[in-house]
Motif scaffolding. Sequence first.
Motif, short mmCIF file in Angstrom:
data_model
loop_
_atom_site.label_atom_id
_atom_site.label_comp_id
_atom_site.label_asym_id
_atom_site.label_seq_id
_atom_site.Cartn_x
_atom_site.Cartn_y
_atom_site.Cartn_z
N ASP A 123 59.28 -1.21 29.44
CA ASP A 123 58.52 -0.46 30.43
C ASP A 123 57.49 0.43 29.74
OD1 ASP A 123 59.79 -1.56 32.62
OD2 ASP A 123 61.31 0.00 32.72
N LEU A 124 56.43 0.73 30.45
CA LEU A 124 55.31 1.48 29.88
C LEU A 124 55.74 2.85 29.36
CD1 LEU A 124 52.29 1.48 29.31
CD2 LEU A 124 51.92 2.37 31.62
N GLU A 125 56.65 3.53 30.07
CA GLU A 125 57.07 4.86 29.63
C GLU A 125 57.83 4.79 28.31
OE1 GLU A 125 60.00 6.66 32.28
OE2 GLU A 125 60.47 4.65 33.05
N VAL A 126 58.51 3.67 28.06
CA VAL A 126 59.20 3.48 26.78
C VAL A 126 58.17 3.34 25.67
CG1 VAL A 126 60.74 1.97 25.47
CG2 VAL A 126 61.18 2.39 27.90
N SER A 127 57.19 2.47 25.89
CA SER A 127 56.14 2.25 24.89
C SER A 127 55.39 3.53 24.57
CB SER A 127 55.17 1.18 25.39
OG SER A 127 55.83 -0.04 25.63
N LYS A 128 55.04 4.28 25.61
CA LYS A 128 54.26 5.50 25.40
C LYS A 128 55.05 6.54 24.61
CE LYS A 128 50.92 5.33 29.18
NZ LYS A 128 50.39 6.02 30.38
N LEU A 129 56.35 6.65 24.88
CA LEU A 129 57.16 7.61 24.15
C LEU A 129 57.20 7.26 22.67
CD1 LEU A 129 60.51 9.07 25.45
CD2 LEU A 129 60.17 8.62 23.04
N LEU A 130 57.36 5.98 22.36
CA LEU A 130 57.39 5.55 20.97
C LEU A 130 56.03 5.74 20.31
CD1 LEU A 130 59.40 4.30 18.95
CD2 LEU A 130 58.45 2.06 19.51
N GLU A 131 54.96 5.44 21.04
CA GLU A 131 53.62 5.62 20.49
C GLU A 131 53.34 7.09 20.18
OE1 GLU A 131 51.23 3.90 23.56
OE2 GLU A 131 52.13 1.91 23.29
N GLU A 132 53.81 7.97 21.03
CA GLU A 132 53.64 9.41 20.80
C GLU A 132 54.38 9.83 19.53
OE1 GLU A 132 54.93 13.66 22.91
OE2 GLU A 132 55.14 11.76 24.00
N GLN A 133 55.60 9.31 19.36
CA GLN A 133 56.38 9.63 18.16
C GLN A 133 55.68 9.12 16.90
OE1 GLN A 133 59.11 11.48 17.86
NE2 GLN A 133 59.29 11.14 15.64
N PHE A 134 55.18 7.90 16.96
CA PHE A 134 54.48 7.32 15.80
C PHE A 134 53.24 8.15 15.44
CE2 PHE A 134 55.87 2.61 15.34
CZ PHE A 134 57.20 3.00 15.40
N THR A 135 52.51 8.53 16.45
CA THR A 135 51.30 9.33 16.21
C THR A 135 51.66 10.68 15.58
OG1 THR A 135 50.17 8.27 18.08
CG2 THR A 135 49.26 10.35 17.29
N ASN A 136 52.73 11.30 16.08
CA ASN A 136 53.18 12.59 15.53
C ASN A 136 53.62 12.46 14.08
OD1 ASN A 136 52.68 13.83 17.98
ND2 ASN A 136 54.80 13.73 18.68
N GLU A 137 54.09 11.28 13.68
CA GLU A 137 54.53 11.06 12.31
C GLU A 137 53.38 10.63 11.40
OE1 GLU A 137 58.13 8.86 11.65
OE2 GLU A 137 59.04 9.53 13.54
N GLY A 138 52.17 10.62 11.93
CA GLY A 138 51.00 10.33 11.11
C GLY A 138 50.65 8.87 10.97
N ILE A 139 51.22 8.03 11.80
CA ILE A 139 50.92 6.60 11.76
C ILE A 139 49.61 6.35 12.50
CG2 ILE A 139 51.69 4.31 12.51
CD1 ILE A 139 54.60 5.47 12.27
N ASN A 140 48.75 5.56 11.91
CA ASN A 140 47.47 5.21 12.53
C ASN A 140 47.67 4.00 13.43
OD1 ASN A 140 44.74 4.98 13.16
ND2 ASN A 140 44.29 3.80 11.31
N LEU A 141 47.73 4.24 14.73
CA LEU A 141 47.97 3.16 15.70
C LEU A 141 46.65 2.61 16.21
CD1 LEU A 141 50.90 4.30 18.04
CD2 LEU A 141 50.93 2.50 16.31
N LEU A 142 46.46 1.32 16.07
CA LEU A 142 45.27 0.64 16.60
C LEU A 142 45.74 -0.37 17.65
CD1 LEU A 142 43.22 0.08 13.30
CD2 LEU A 142 42.93 1.88 15.01
#
Length: 712
Positions: A442-461
């Motif tokens: 679900d979208l809310e799952v993806s967004k939560l993980l994306e937020e965590q990745f961004t906070n850890e300094g991962i460059n998401l494209l």
Amino acid sequence: MKPNKLIVVAVLAVIVGLILWFDLGQWLNFETIKQSQADLQSTVENHFLVSIVAYFFLYVFVTAFSIPGAALLTLLAGALFGVVNGVIMVSFASTIGASLAFIVARYLVRDSLEQRYADKLKSINKGIEKEGAFYLLSLRLIPVFPFFLINLVMALTKLPLKTFYWVSQIGMFPATVVYVNAGTELAKLDSLSGILSPSLLIAFTLLGILPYISKAILNGIKQRKVYAPYQKPSSFDNNMLVIGAGAGGLVSSYIAAAVKAKVTLVEKHLMGGDCLNTGCVPSKALIRSAKFAYEASNAEKFGYEKVDAQANFAKVMQRVHDVIQQVEPHDSVERYTKLGVNCVQGTAKIISPWEVEIDGKSVTTQNIVVATGARPLVPGIPGLQEVEYLTSDTLWQLKQLPEKLLVLGGGPIGCELTQSFARLGAEVTQIEMADHLLIREDLEVSKLLEEQFTNEGINLLLGWKAVSFHNQNGQQSVKLIKGEQEKEVIFDKVILALGRVANTKGFGLEELGIENSERGTIAVNEHLQTNFPNIYAVGDVAGPYQFTHFAAHQAWYAAVNALFGRFKKFKADYSVIPAATYTYPEVARVGLNEQEAKQQDIGYEVTKFELEELDRAIAEGATKGFIKVLTVPGKDKILGATIVGEHAGELLAEFTLAMKHGLGLNKILGTIHAYPTMMEANKYVAGEWKRNHAPEKILSYLEKFHTWTRKA
């Protein structure tokens, strides 16, 4: 209910009311028809064409509204119009009437029943899709089953109307002939029981199972044709031979040995397969080391002074290999040999349905289980061969942490590796062609993980597509496009995490003619059999899921069916399959999520509990995440559960157990959970469901009762 459906229901109610009001059933009984036979016969002789049309529409009306008396009308057709005319009229009138009943029932009730019983109807519809015509034909050929009931039941399935019509026309024809023929002697009959004698009922029953007998004969002919080019040995070296020692192959072999069958397990590389050597075990060891690095960098949250814990990547990778070595004995040749499995290292090639060549030596076997697994997908992107790319198979040989790492793919494997390498100190860029990570969630799952990745300094494209790789004087880069935009990313290493491809080539499958599915996996039936019934396939090479636990699950069915299928075969059950992605936060799911329920048009209710409300999660500093449960509207029956958070994979087990054994949220709520544990979250989400379904009216009466007791 929609207005159009209400109109149809109202019309039907009026018609049924008129039938009852005028007691039309009195005209459709045996005695009345016998007494009126002479008058009716005179009418037919004087007005033949009008009589035929009137009778035809009367028959359609009676069958369409499931009015008792169709059998008597069939007798009357023989008495009034003779065998030929009677059979023709009844055959078409009964089929048209049955089809009308089918259409109306489908229009009025199928959608609502599909919402309430989606899981049950899904399995029924799957069977109807494959066996619907045979099943309906057998029911039509046996007059013991009321035809009106068959019409209504079939309307609830997804059987096409066209199939329903022609099968009904054929299936009802024998009974029509018998009844119409008996009707020519109507004056001599005393009751309907005179028509269906025990011997005739037995004959109809045998006729009813004719489709299944025919199917068995056709399958036998098909099998004989498949096996025709090969000579079956008079005796065998093995009861079962298994190719591949991953999860599916190990479990198949173990079961065979446990029931004292002679089994040979062939592995050309390493026992344990991908899971032990390049998949589950090493990746979880890497994730654990990366988790420590992350916790050390956030030590201040737990009351410590800032900690400078620099990861030694070479030692981290050495620990990964140490973990593999510690687990290795569980899947070793020594262990399985002691269990009774004949373990052989070598390359296996199937040269006949009962013969396998292992490094030039031929062995015979009654059954073969193909468990050859899958390999990482390497796409044909221009320039890829010019750069240093890694896969989940090859990255474990790294000794030095890449300074700039590119990860291609946003699925479970890509996400786990992205976060782990970032936590160990690499500058990581993750590219996903879709708009979100973990697109099946679900979208809310993806967004939560994306937020965590961004906070850890991962460059998401996200939403970017890799179109070409380049290597200019040792500087490696990838060209990306997103609509009209272009971008170039420089990297030291790139990990390809774009899925896995079934290993179907190089084992003699092509030469033998083993069929593949549209997904590129080996095509198997519900018993895990290929188009050669004694050759089975399990695990990643068969699909549809590529999980270690799923391969082991399939292996049980394949082994039991191979060894004991002559007595009984078991259909593989895929109804409750759990899965987990071991990122932080973990993502675990069993059954449906919201996007799947919407895609399948399945009605559902959502109950959610945030981990930030859980005492143990607060104490652990692991409040990120939630539990979301889908249930049947108005009921506590679980359709699916998604958990995002610390130890989500472990928490999921309770919901998996509940779904497997038909336990609802009320049962989970009524189970004592130790305090304080993460597992309590499961009970709390059940409590949320209960609160949302509280009987407000009863509670209002109770409030008045308690108010009254205080005044008494």
